[in-house]
Scaffold this active site. Structure first.
Site, PDB file in Angstrom:
ATOM      1  N   LYS A 149       0.856  -1.187   0.000  1.00 55.08           N
ATOM      2  CA  LYS A 149       0.000   0.000   0.000  1.00 55.08           C
ATOM      3  C   LYS A 149       0.887   1.230   0.000  1.00 55.08           C
ATOM      4  CE  LYS A 149      -3.643   2.328   2.606  1.00 55.08           C
ATOM      5  NZ  LYS A 149      -4.619   2.242   3.702  1.00 55.08           N
ATOM      6  N   LYS A 189      -2.197  -1.553  -3.867  1.00 54.75           N
ATOM      7  CA  LYS A 189      -3.052  -0.373  -3.809  1.00 54.75           C
ATOM      8  C   LYS A 189      -2.217   0.888  -3.856  1.00 54.75           C
ATOM      9  CE  LYS A 189      -6.080   1.946  -0.598  1.00 54.75           C
ATOM     10  NZ  LYS A 189      -6.443   2.091   0.774  1.00 54.75           N
TER      11      LYS A 189
END
Ligand code: PBG
Length: 329
Positions: free
Chosen positions: A196, A249
Protein backbone atom coordinates in the site's frame (compact mmCIF):
# COMPACT_ATOMS: atom_id res chain seq x y z
CA UNK A 1 8.22 -7.62 -58.69
CA UNK A 2 9.48 -7.60 -55.12
CA UNK A 3 7.00 -8.28 -52.31
CA UNK A 4 7.09 -6.84 -48.82
CA UNK A 5 7.38 -9.40 -46.08
CA UNK A 6 5.44 -8.62 -42.91
CA UNK A 7 2.93 -10.12 -40.46
CA UNK A 8 -0.78 -9.42 -40.90
CA UNK A 9 -1.90 -8.87 -37.28
CA UNK A 10 -5.11 -7.30 -38.51
CA UNK A 11 -6.34 -10.69 -39.77
CA UNK A 12 -7.43 -11.59 -36.26
CA UNK A 13 -9.13 -8.26 -35.64
CA UNK A 14 -11.37 -8.37 -38.67
CA UNK A 15 -14.78 -9.06 -37.07
CA UNK A 16 -16.33 -8.69 -33.62
CA UNK A 17 -16.66 -12.47 -33.30
CA UNK A 18 -13.01 -13.06 -34.16
CA UNK A 19 -12.00 -10.42 -31.65
CA UNK A 20 -14.17 -12.06 -29.05
CA UNK A 21 -12.51 -15.41 -29.73
CA UNK A 22 -8.96 -14.21 -29.28
CA UNK A 23 -9.62 -11.89 -26.34
CA UNK A 24 -7.12 -12.85 -23.62
CA UNK A 25 -8.67 -11.16 -20.60
CA UNK A 26 -12.24 -11.18 -19.34
CA UNK A 27 -13.71 -8.96 -16.66
CA UNK A 28 -16.74 -10.45 -14.95
CA UNK A 29 -18.98 -9.41 -12.10
CA UNK A 30 -17.36 -12.19 -10.05
CA UNK A 31 -14.19 -10.07 -9.91
CA UNK A 32 -15.81 -7.17 -8.09
CA UNK A 33 -15.75 -6.10 -4.47
CA UNK A 34 -17.88 -3.01 -3.79
CA UNK A 35 -16.71 -0.61 -1.02
CA UNK A 36 -19.47 0.88 1.17
CA UNK A 37 -19.51 3.49 3.94
CA UNK A 38 -21.74 3.12 7.01
CA UNK A 39 -22.72 5.97 9.35
CA UNK A 40 -24.95 6.26 12.43
CA UNK A 41 -28.51 7.60 12.06
CA UNK A 42 -31.58 6.78 10.03
CA UNK A 43 -32.56 7.54 6.48
CA UNK A 44 -29.06 8.86 5.72
CA UNK A 45 -27.88 8.82 2.11
CA UNK A 46 -25.10 11.44 1.87
CA UNK A 47 -23.45 11.66 -1.50
CA UNK A 48 -19.68 12.32 -1.32
CA UNK A 49 -19.09 15.46 -3.37
CA UNK A 50 -15.73 14.27 -4.70
CA UNK A 51 -17.17 10.82 -5.51
CA UNK A 52 -20.44 11.20 -7.44
CA UNK A 53 -22.59 8.07 -7.07
CA UNK A 54 -20.93 7.05 -3.78
CA UNK A 55 -22.84 7.57 -0.53
CA UNK A 56 -22.57 7.28 3.22
CA UNK A 57 -25.47 5.08 4.35
CA UNK A 58 -27.18 4.56 7.69
CA UNK A 59 -28.06 0.93 8.45
CA UNK A 60 -31.57 1.12 6.94
CA UNK A 61 -30.48 2.64 3.64
CA UNK A 62 -27.44 0.36 3.59
CA UNK A 63 -29.71 -2.68 3.48
CA UNK A 64 -31.53 -1.21 0.44
CA UNK A 65 -28.19 -0.61 -1.23
CA UNK A 66 -27.20 -4.22 -0.56
CA UNK A 67 -30.39 -5.43 -2.25
CA UNK A 68 -29.23 -3.70 -5.39
CA UNK A 69 -25.67 -5.02 -5.05
CA UNK A 70 -26.95 -8.58 -4.66
CA UNK A 71 -29.43 -8.26 -7.52
CA UNK A 72 -26.59 -7.17 -9.79
CA UNK A 73 -24.70 -10.35 -8.91
CA UNK A 74 -21.81 -8.60 -7.12
CA UNK A 75 -20.41 -11.25 -4.77
CA UNK A 76 -18.76 -9.12 -2.12
CA UNK A 77 -18.63 -5.78 -0.29
CA UNK A 78 -15.93 -4.08 1.76
CA UNK A 79 -17.41 -2.22 4.73
CA UNK A 80 -16.00 1.00 6.19
CA UNK A 81 -17.50 2.59 9.29
CA UNK A 82 -17.61 6.26 10.21
CA UNK A 83 -18.32 6.58 13.95
CA UNK A 84 -20.11 9.60 15.38
CA UNK A 85 -17.40 9.98 18.02
CA UNK A 86 -13.64 9.58 17.77
CA UNK A 87 -10.92 9.36 20.39
CA UNK A 88 -7.13 9.02 20.64
CA UNK A 89 -7.16 5.20 20.69
CA UNK A 90 -9.92 4.60 18.13
CA UNK A 91 -12.26 2.83 20.59
CA UNK A 92 -15.07 2.85 18.04
CA UNK A 93 -13.07 0.45 15.84
CA UNK A 94 -13.29 -2.45 18.31
CA UNK A 95 -16.57 -1.75 20.10
CA UNK A 96 -19.09 -4.64 19.94
CA UNK A 97 -21.75 -2.14 18.90
CA UNK A 98 -19.48 0.05 16.82
CA UNK A 99 -20.83 1.28 13.49
CA UNK A 100 -18.90 -1.19 11.38
CA UNK A 101 -19.86 -4.14 13.61
CA UNK A 102 -23.53 -3.12 13.35
CA UNK A 103 -23.25 -2.72 9.59
CA UNK A 104 -21.65 -6.14 9.17
CA UNK A 105 -24.33 -7.75 11.35
CA UNK A 106 -27.24 -6.22 9.49
CA UNK A 107 -25.80 -7.10 6.08
CA UNK A 108 -25.14 -10.72 7.08
CA UNK A 109 -28.62 -11.05 8.62
CA UNK A 110 -30.27 -9.91 5.40
CA UNK A 111 -27.85 -11.32 2.83
CA UNK A 112 -26.04 -14.32 4.34
CA UNK A 113 -24.58 -15.34 0.99
CA UNK A 114 -22.88 -11.98 0.35
CA UNK A 115 -19.17 -12.09 1.27
CA UNK A 116 -18.61 -9.25 3.73
CA UNK A 117 -15.08 -7.96 4.07
CA UNK A 118 -14.11 -5.72 6.98
CA UNK A 119 -11.47 -3.04 6.50
CA UNK A 120 -9.31 -3.22 9.61
CA UNK A 121 -7.77 0.14 10.43
CA UNK A 122 -8.00 2.82 13.10
CA UNK A 123 -7.89 5.99 10.98
CA UNK A 124 -11.68 6.45 10.71
CA UNK A 125 -11.94 6.08 14.51
CA UNK A 126 -9.03 8.14 15.87
CA UNK A 127 -9.40 11.87 16.51
CA UNK A 128 -5.90 12.44 15.05
CA UNK A 129 -6.76 10.45 11.90
CA UNK A 130 -3.71 8.17 11.94
CA UNK A 131 -3.92 4.41 11.37
CA UNK A 132 -2.41 3.54 14.75
CA UNK A 133 -1.96 5.09 18.19
CA UNK A 134 0.36 8.04 18.55
CA UNK A 135 2.89 9.44 20.99
CA UNK A 136 3.76 13.04 20.22
CA UNK A 137 4.01 13.07 16.47
CA UNK A 138 5.02 9.40 16.18
CA UNK A 139 2.70 6.59 15.08
CA UNK A 140 3.58 3.67 17.37
CA UNK A 141 3.87 0.28 15.72
CA UNK A 142 3.74 -2.45 18.35
CA UNK A 143 1.30 -0.60 20.59
CA UNK A 144 -1.10 -0.35 17.62
CA UNK A 145 -1.00 -4.09 16.86
CA UNK A 146 -3.02 -5.22 19.86
CA UNK A 147 -5.79 -2.69 19.06
CA UNK A 148 -5.86 -3.77 15.41
CA UNK A 149 -6.08 -7.44 16.43
CA UNK A 150 -8.91 -6.57 18.82
CA UNK A 151 -10.67 -4.75 15.96
CA UNK A 152 -10.32 -7.79 13.69
CA UNK A 153 -11.78 -10.15 16.33
CA UNK A 154 -14.75 -7.83 16.93
CA UNK A 155 -15.40 -7.71 13.18
CA UNK A 156 -15.23 -11.50 12.93
CA UNK A 157 -17.62 -11.77 15.88
CA UNK A 158 -20.02 -9.48 14.02
CA UNK A 159 -19.96 -11.94 11.12
CA UNK A 160 -17.27 -10.63 8.73
CA UNK A 161 -16.26 -13.31 6.23
CA UNK A 162 -12.82 -11.81 5.53
CA UNK A 163 -10.59 -9.47 7.53
CA UNK A 164 -8.74 -6.87 5.43
CA UNK A 165 -6.12 -4.95 7.42
CA UNK A 166 -5.14 -1.69 5.69
CA UNK A 167 -3.12 0.00 8.42
CA UNK A 168 0.45 -0.78 7.26
CA UNK A 169 1.88 -1.39 10.73
CA UNK A 170 4.67 -3.99 10.62
CA UNK A 171 3.52 -7.40 11.85
CA UNK A 172 -0.20 -6.71 11.47
CA UNK A 173 -0.93 -10.00 9.71
CA UNK A 174 0.89 -12.04 12.39
CA UNK A 175 -0.83 -10.17 15.21
CA UNK A 176 -4.30 -10.46 13.67
CA UNK A 177 -3.87 -14.14 12.69
CA UNK A 178 -2.85 -15.05 16.25
CA UNK A 179 -5.81 -13.28 17.89
CA UNK A 180 -8.31 -14.59 15.33
CA UNK A 181 -7.08 -18.15 15.90
CA UNK A 182 -7.19 -17.77 19.67
CA UNK A 183 -10.76 -16.50 19.44
CA UNK A 184 -11.77 -19.54 17.34
CA UNK A 185 -11.78 -17.79 13.96
CA UNK A 186 -9.14 -19.93 12.29
CA UNK A 187 -11.42 -20.28 9.24
CA UNK A 188 -11.56 -16.51 8.62
CA UNK A 189 -9.09 -15.44 5.92
CA UNK A 190 -6.92 -12.33 5.96
CA UNK A 191 -6.87 -10.14 2.85
CA UNK A 192 -3.76 -8.09 3.47
CA UNK A 193 -3.29 -4.62 2.04
CA UNK A 194 0.27 -5.88 1.67
CA UNK A 195 1.57 -3.33 -0.79
CA UNK A 196 0.00 0.00 0.00
CA UNK A 197 1.57 3.20 -1.21
CA UNK A 198 1.33 6.61 0.39
CA UNK A 199 -0.82 8.06 -2.37
CA UNK A 200 -2.50 11.33 -3.25
CA UNK A 201 -5.17 9.20 -4.93
CA UNK A 202 -6.76 8.51 -1.50
CA UNK A 203 -7.95 12.12 -1.19
CA UNK A 204 -11.67 11.63 -1.94
CA UNK A 205 -11.83 8.54 0.31
CA UNK A 206 -10.76 10.66 3.24
CA UNK A 207 -13.79 12.90 2.57
CA UNK A 208 -16.02 9.82 2.49
CA UNK A 209 -14.53 8.20 5.60
CA UNK A 210 -13.63 11.41 7.43
CA UNK A 211 -10.18 9.96 8.01
CA UNK A 212 -7.64 12.59 6.94
CA UNK A 213 -4.64 12.76 9.30
CA UNK A 214 -4.92 15.87 11.47
CA UNK A 215 -1.14 16.38 11.44
CA UNK A 216 1.67 15.12 9.25
CA UNK A 217 1.08 12.40 6.68
CA UNK A 218 1.21 8.60 6.36
CA UNK A 219 4.69 8.41 4.85
CA UNK A 220 6.26 6.68 7.88
CA UNK A 221 3.98 3.66 7.43
CA UNK A 222 2.66 3.64 3.84
CA UNK A 223 5.15 3.04 1.02
CA UNK A 224 7.04 5.50 -1.12
CA UNK A 225 5.50 5.50 -4.65
CA UNK A 226 9.01 5.41 -6.11
CA UNK A 227 9.80 1.94 -4.73
CA UNK A 228 9.39 -1.37 -6.51
CA UNK A 229 11.68 -3.87 -4.76
CA UNK A 230 10.33 -2.74 -1.40
CA UNK A 231 6.96 -4.08 -2.56
CA UNK A 232 8.50 -7.57 -2.73
CA UNK A 233 9.71 -7.29 0.87
CA UNK A 234 6.28 -6.11 2.05
CA UNK A 235 4.49 -8.92 0.22
CA UNK A 236 6.97 -11.56 1.39
CA UNK A 237 6.57 -10.74 5.07
CA UNK A 238 2.77 -10.87 4.80
CA UNK A 239 2.95 -14.23 3.05
CA UNK A 240 5.25 -15.50 5.84
CA UNK A 241 2.87 -14.14 8.47
CA UNK A 242 -0.06 -16.05 6.98
CA UNK A 243 -1.95 -13.75 4.61
CA UNK A 244 -4.57 -15.50 2.44
CA UNK A 245 -4.90 -12.74 -0.18
CA UNK A 246 -2.45 -10.01 -1.19
CA UNK A 247 -3.45 -6.55 -2.31
CA UNK A 248 -1.69 -3.86 -4.33
CA UNK A 249 -3.05 -0.37 -3.81
CA UNK A 250 -3.66 1.97 -5.62
CA UNK A 251 -4.28 0.18 -8.91
CA UNK A 252 -3.84 2.38 -11.95
CA UNK A 253 -0.44 3.94 -11.29
CA UNK A 254 0.87 0.63 -9.93
CA UNK A 255 0.06 -1.88 -12.69
CA UNK A 256 3.77 -2.77 -12.92
CA UNK A 257 3.78 -3.74 -9.24
CA UNK A 258 0.60 -5.76 -9.71
CA UNK A 259 2.26 -7.71 -12.53
CA UNK A 260 5.39 -8.29 -10.42
CA UNK A 261 3.47 -9.55 -7.40
CA UNK A 262 1.29 -11.74 -9.61
CA UNK A 263 4.41 -13.34 -11.08
CA UNK A 264 5.99 -13.90 -7.66
CA UNK A 265 3.11 -15.28 -5.55
CA UNK A 266 0.32 -17.78 -5.96
CA UNK A 267 -2.08 -16.21 -3.49
CA UNK A 268 -5.25 -14.60 -4.87
CA UNK A 269 -4.32 -11.05 -5.80
CA UNK A 270 -6.53 -8.04 -5.24
CA UNK A 271 -6.16 -4.49 -6.42
CA UNK A 272 -7.90 -1.41 -5.11
CA UNK A 273 -9.15 0.96 -7.82
CA UNK A 274 -9.06 3.84 -5.33
CA UNK A 275 -11.18 6.92 -4.79
CA UNK A 276 -8.98 9.39 -6.71
CA UNK A 277 -8.97 7.12 -9.75
CA UNK A 278 -12.76 6.97 -9.59
CA UNK A 279 -13.06 10.74 -9.12
CA UNK A 280 -10.90 11.48 -12.17
CA UNK A 281 -13.00 9.27 -14.42
CA UNK A 282 -16.26 10.70 -13.06
CA UNK A 283 -15.13 14.30 -13.47
CA UNK A 284 -13.98 13.79 -17.03
CA UNK A 285 -17.16 11.87 -17.90
CA UNK A 286 -19.40 14.56 -16.40
CA UNK A 287 -17.64 17.09 -18.59
CA UNK A 288 -18.27 14.94 -21.64
CA UNK A 289 -14.53 14.55 -22.16
CA UNK A 290 -14.41 10.76 -22.13
CA UNK A 291 -16.81 7.88 -22.73
CA UNK A 292 -17.38 6.65 -19.19
CA UNK A 293 -18.47 3.10 -19.97
CA UNK A 294 -15.62 2.36 -22.36
CA UNK A 295 -13.07 4.04 -20.08
CA UNK A 296 -14.15 2.17 -16.95
CA UNK A 297 -14.26 -1.20 -18.69
CA UNK A 298 -10.82 -0.56 -20.19
CA UNK A 299 -9.40 0.32 -16.76
CA UNK A 300 -10.95 -2.77 -15.15
CA UNK A 301 -9.61 -4.93 -17.98
CA UNK A 302 -6.12 -3.50 -17.43
CA UNK A 303 -6.17 -4.67 -13.79
CA UNK A 304 -7.04 -8.19 -14.85
CA UNK A 305 -4.43 -8.14 -17.61
CA UNK A 306 -1.80 -7.02 -15.06
CA UNK A 307 -2.62 -10.04 -12.89
CA UNK A 308 -5.41 -9.06 -10.50
CA UNK A 309 -7.92 -11.74 -9.57
CA UNK A 310 -10.23 -9.36 -7.73
CA UNK A 311 -10.91 -5.63 -8.03
CA UNK A 312 -12.15 -3.35 -5.29
CA UNK A 313 -13.97 -0.66 -7.21
CA UNK A 314 -16.54 2.09 -6.74
CA UNK A 315 -17.52 1.44 -10.38
CA UNK A 316 -18.74 -2.08 -9.48
CA UNK A 317 -22.50 -1.45 -9.75
CA UNK A 318 -22.32 0.44 -13.03
CA UNK A 319 -19.78 -1.97 -14.48
CA UNK A 320 -21.98 -4.93 -13.49
CA UNK A 321 -24.85 -3.34 -15.43
CA UNK A 322 -22.67 -2.68 -18.46
CA UNK A 323 -21.33 -6.24 -18.45
CA UNK A 324 -24.91 -7.53 -18.33
CA UNK A 325 -25.79 -5.42 -21.36
CA UNK A 326 -22.84 -7.10 -23.06
CA UNK A 327 -19.57 -5.35 -23.61
CA UNK A 328 -18.18 -6.85 -26.75
CA UNK A 329 -16.69 -4.77 -29.47
C1 PBG B 1 -7.69 3.21 5.61
C2 PBG B 1 -7.92 3.17 4.14
C3 PBG B 1 -7.69 4.16 3.15
C4 PBG B 1 -8.20 3.66 1.96
C5 PBG B 1 -8.67 2.38 2.22
N1 PBG B 1 -8.48 2.08 3.57
C6 PBG B 1 -7.17 5.54 3.27
C7 PBG B 1 -5.80 5.81 3.68
O1 PBG B 1 -4.97 4.93 3.86
O2 PBG B 1 -5.54 7.00 3.89
C8 PBG B 1 -8.23 4.38 0.65
C9 PBG B 1 -9.25 3.91 -0.33
C10 PBG B 1 -9.55 4.85 -1.45
O3 PBG B 1 -8.88 5.87 -1.67
O4 PBG B 1 -10.52 4.55 -2.17
N2 PBG B 1 -6.38 3.24 6.01
Amino acid sequence: MSTLNFDRHRRLRRTPTLRRMIRETQVTVDDFIYPVFAVEGEGVRNEISSMPGVFQFSLDTLVKEMEEVVSLGIPSVMVFGIPSEKDAVGSGAYHTHGIVQKAIRVIKENFPELVVIADTCLCEYTDHGHCGVIQGDQVLNDESLSLLAKTAVSQAEAGADIIAPSNMMDGFVAAIRKELDEAGFEEIPIMSYAVKYSSAFYGPFRDAADSAPQFGDRKSYQMDPANRREAFREAESDVQEGADFLMVKPGLSYLDILRDISNLYDLPLVTYNVSGEYAMVKAAAQNGWIDEKQTVLEILTSFKRAGADLILTYHAKEAARWLKEGYKS
